[in-house]
Design a protein around this motif. Structure first.
Motif, PDB file in Angstrom:
ATOM      1  N   ALA A 208       2.668   4.903  -3.065  1.00 44.36           N
ATOM      2  CA  ALA A 208       3.725   5.258  -2.112  1.00 44.36           C
ATOM      3  C   ALA A 208       3.694   6.759  -1.863  1.00 44.36           C
ATOM      4  O   ALA A 208       3.544   7.541  -2.799  1.00 44.36           O
ATOM      5  N   THR A 209       3.811   7.143  -0.605  1.00 46.10           N
ATOM      6  CA  THR A 209       3.868   8.544  -0.228  1.00 46.10           C
ATOM      7  C   THR A 209       4.847   8.716   0.924  1.00 46.10           C
ATOM      8  O   THR A 209       4.981   7.823   1.770  1.00 46.10           O
ATOM      9  N   THR A 210       5.501   9.858   0.962  1.00 50.95           N
ATOM     10  CA  THR A 210       6.388  10.174   2.080  1.00 50.95           C
ATOM     11  C   THR A 210       5.599  10.759   3.252  1.00 50.95           C
ATOM     12  O   THR A 210       6.164  11.003   4.308  1.00 50.95           O
ATOM     13  N   LYS A 211       4.283  10.957   3.071  1.00 56.06           N
ATOM     14  CA  LYS A 211       3.439  11.495   4.144  1.00 56.06           C
ATOM     15  C   LYS A 211       2.977  10.408   5.114  1.00 56.06           C
ATOM     16  O   LYS A 211       2.224  10.678   6.032  1.00 56.06           O
ATOM     17  N   ALA A 212       3.419   9.191   4.869  1.00 51.18           N
ATOM     18  CA  ALA A 212       3.172   8.057   5.765  1.00 51.18           C
ATOM     19  C   ALA A 212       4.469   7.269   5.840  1.00 51.18           C
ATOM     20  O   ALA A 212       5.311   7.364   4.934  1.00 51.18           O
ATOM     21  N   PRO A 213       4.662   6.479   6.898  1.00 49.10           N
ATOM     22  CA  PRO A 213       5.900   5.705   7.016  1.00 49.10           C
ATOM     23  C   PRO A 213       6.075   4.750   5.834  1.00 49.10           C
ATOM     24  O   PRO A 213       5.101   4.177   5.339  1.00 49.10           O
ATOM     25  N   GLY A 214       7.306   4.612   5.394  1.00 52.59           N
ATOM     26  CA  GLY A 214       7.607   3.665   4.329  1.00 52.59           C
ATOM     27  C   GLY A 214       7.453   2.242   4.820  1.00 52.59           C
ATOM     28  O   GLY A 214       7.464   1.974   6.030  1.00 52.59           O
ATOM     29  N   ALA A 215       7.277   1.345   3.892  1.00 57.62           N
ATOM     30  CA  ALA A 215       7.151  -0.067   4.243  1.00 57.62           C
ATOM     31  C   ALA A 215       8.429  -0.549   4.932  1.00 57.62           C
ATOM     32  O   ALA A 215       9.533  -0.187   4.534  1.00 57.62           O
ATOM     33  N   ILE A 216       8.273  -1.363   5.975  1.00 58.14           N
ATOM     34  CA  ILE A 216       9.435  -1.892   6.706  1.00 58.14           C
ATOM     35  C   ILE A 216       9.654  -3.358   6.364  1.00 58.14           C
ATOM     36  O   ILE A 216      10.244  -4.097   7.135  1.00 58.14           O
ATOM     37  N   GLY A 217       9.174  -3.757   5.212  1.00 59.07           N
ATOM     38  CA  GLY A 217       9.316  -5.128   4.748  1.00 59.07           C
ATOM     39  C   GLY A 217       8.971  -5.198   3.276  1.00 59.07           C
ATOM     40  O   GLY A 217       8.777  -4.173   2.622  1.00 59.07           O
ATOM     41  N   PRO A 218       8.864  -6.389   2.735  1.00 54.75           N
ATOM     42  CA  PRO A 218       8.571  -6.566   1.313  1.00 54.75           C
ATOM     43  C   PRO A 218       7.070  -6.433   1.020  1.00 54.75           C
ATOM     44  O   PRO A 218       6.383  -7.403   0.706  1.00 54.75           O
ATOM     45  N   TYR A 219       6.556  -5.219   1.177  1.00 54.14           N
ATOM     46  CA  TYR A 219       5.149  -4.928   0.891  1.00 54.14           C
ATOM     47  C   TYR A 219       5.019  -3.468   0.489  1.00 54.14           C
ATOM     48  O   TYR A 219       5.956  -2.684   0.639  1.00 54.14           O
ATOM     49  N   SER A 220       3.862  -3.097  -0.018  1.00 54.35           N
ATOM     50  CA  SER A 220       3.575  -1.728  -0.442  1.00 54.35           C
ATOM     51  C   SER A 220       2.716  -1.033   0.603  1.00 54.35           C
ATOM     52  O   SER A 220       1.955  -1.689   1.326  1.00 54.35           O
ATOM     53  N   GLN A 221       2.783   0.297   0.657  1.00 53.81           N
ATOM     54  CA  GLN A 221       1.895   1.046   1.540  1.00 53.81           C
ATOM     55  C   GLN A 221       0.439   0.767   1.143  1.00 53.81           C
ATOM     56  O   GLN A 221      -0.432   0.664   1.993  1.00 53.81           O
ATOM     57  N   ALA A 222       0.211   0.669  -0.166  1.00 50.72           N
ATOM     58  CA  ALA A 222      -1.119   0.317  -0.672  1.00 50.72           C
ATOM     59  C   ALA A 222      -0.975  -0.167  -2.103  1.00 50.72           C
ATOM     60  O   ALA A 222       0.040   0.077  -2.770  1.00 50.72           O
ATOM     61  N   ILE A 223      -2.014  -0.833  -2.543  1.00 53.88           N
ATOM     62  CA  ILE A 223      -2.129  -1.281  -3.932  1.00 53.88           C
ATOM     63  C   ILE A 223      -3.493  -0.831  -4.437  1.00 53.88           C
ATOM     64  O   ILE A 223      -4.496  -0.932  -3.715  1.00 53.88           O
ATOM     65  N   THR A 224      -3.524  -0.333  -5.672  1.00 52.07           N
ATOM     66  CA  THR A 224      -4.793  -0.055  -6.316  1.00 52.07           C
ATOM     67  C   THR A 224      -4.982  -1.042  -7.448  1.00 52.07           C
ATOM     68  O   THR A 224      -4.025  -1.454  -8.104  1.00 52.07           O
ATOM     69  N   THR A 225      -6.219  -1.422  -7.651  1.00 49.40           N
ATOM     70  CA  THR A 225      -6.590  -2.244  -8.785  1.00 49.40           C
ATOM     71  C   THR A 225      -7.985  -1.787  -9.199  1.00 49.40           C
ATOM     72  O   THR A 225      -8.903  -1.794  -8.364  1.00 49.40           O
TER      73      THR A 225
END
Length: 126
Positions: free
Chosen positions: A7-24
């Motif tokens: 999660a970063t504030t340098k991109a729009p926040g999620a507008i639903g039940p999801y993440s901006q990205a996931i790492t694995t």
């Protein structure tokens, strides 16, 4: 398998039940990014500016995850109108260099917030 939310504030926040990205492991999977300005929440004007902002958002999320655009191996571009393909390519080509990531481009009936383009990426960190 463990996964971590990005999660970063340098991109729009999620507008639903999801993440901006996931790492694995060493992989980063971004959610689709619209051409939304993270400061105003407004869409950029026109397909090229929306594509530019979407890619800036992808870049910011990747950086938060410890990756760069050079680490991207696959993108998916969702277009409201396939006639915008060449215009989006003009912008896209300024963000990536050879060897270019693999890519799919798909025309869709509608995008969130009536966006014109949405872009997602898969990257592998070193």
């Amino acid at each position: 398998m463990s996964k971590k939310q990005v999660a970063t504030t340098k991109a729009p926040g999620a507008i639903g039940p999801y993440s901006q990205a996931i790492t694995t492991g060493s992989w980063v999977y971004t959610s689709g990014q619209l051409g939304l300005n993270p400061e105003t929440g407004n869409l950029a004007e026109g397909v090229q500016e929306q594509a530019r902002q979407a890619l800036n958002n992808v870049q910011a999320i990747l950086e938060e995850a410890g990756a760069t655009l050079d680490h991207v191996v696959k993108t998916t571009v969702f277009l409201k109108d396939m006639n915008d393909f060449a215009a989006v390519n003009e912008v896209y080509s300024t963000f990536f260099k050879e060897p270019y990531p693999a890519r799919s481009a798909i025309e869709v009936a509608r995008l969130p917030k009536d966006g014109l383009v949405e872009i997602e990426a898969v990257a592998r960190k070193k």
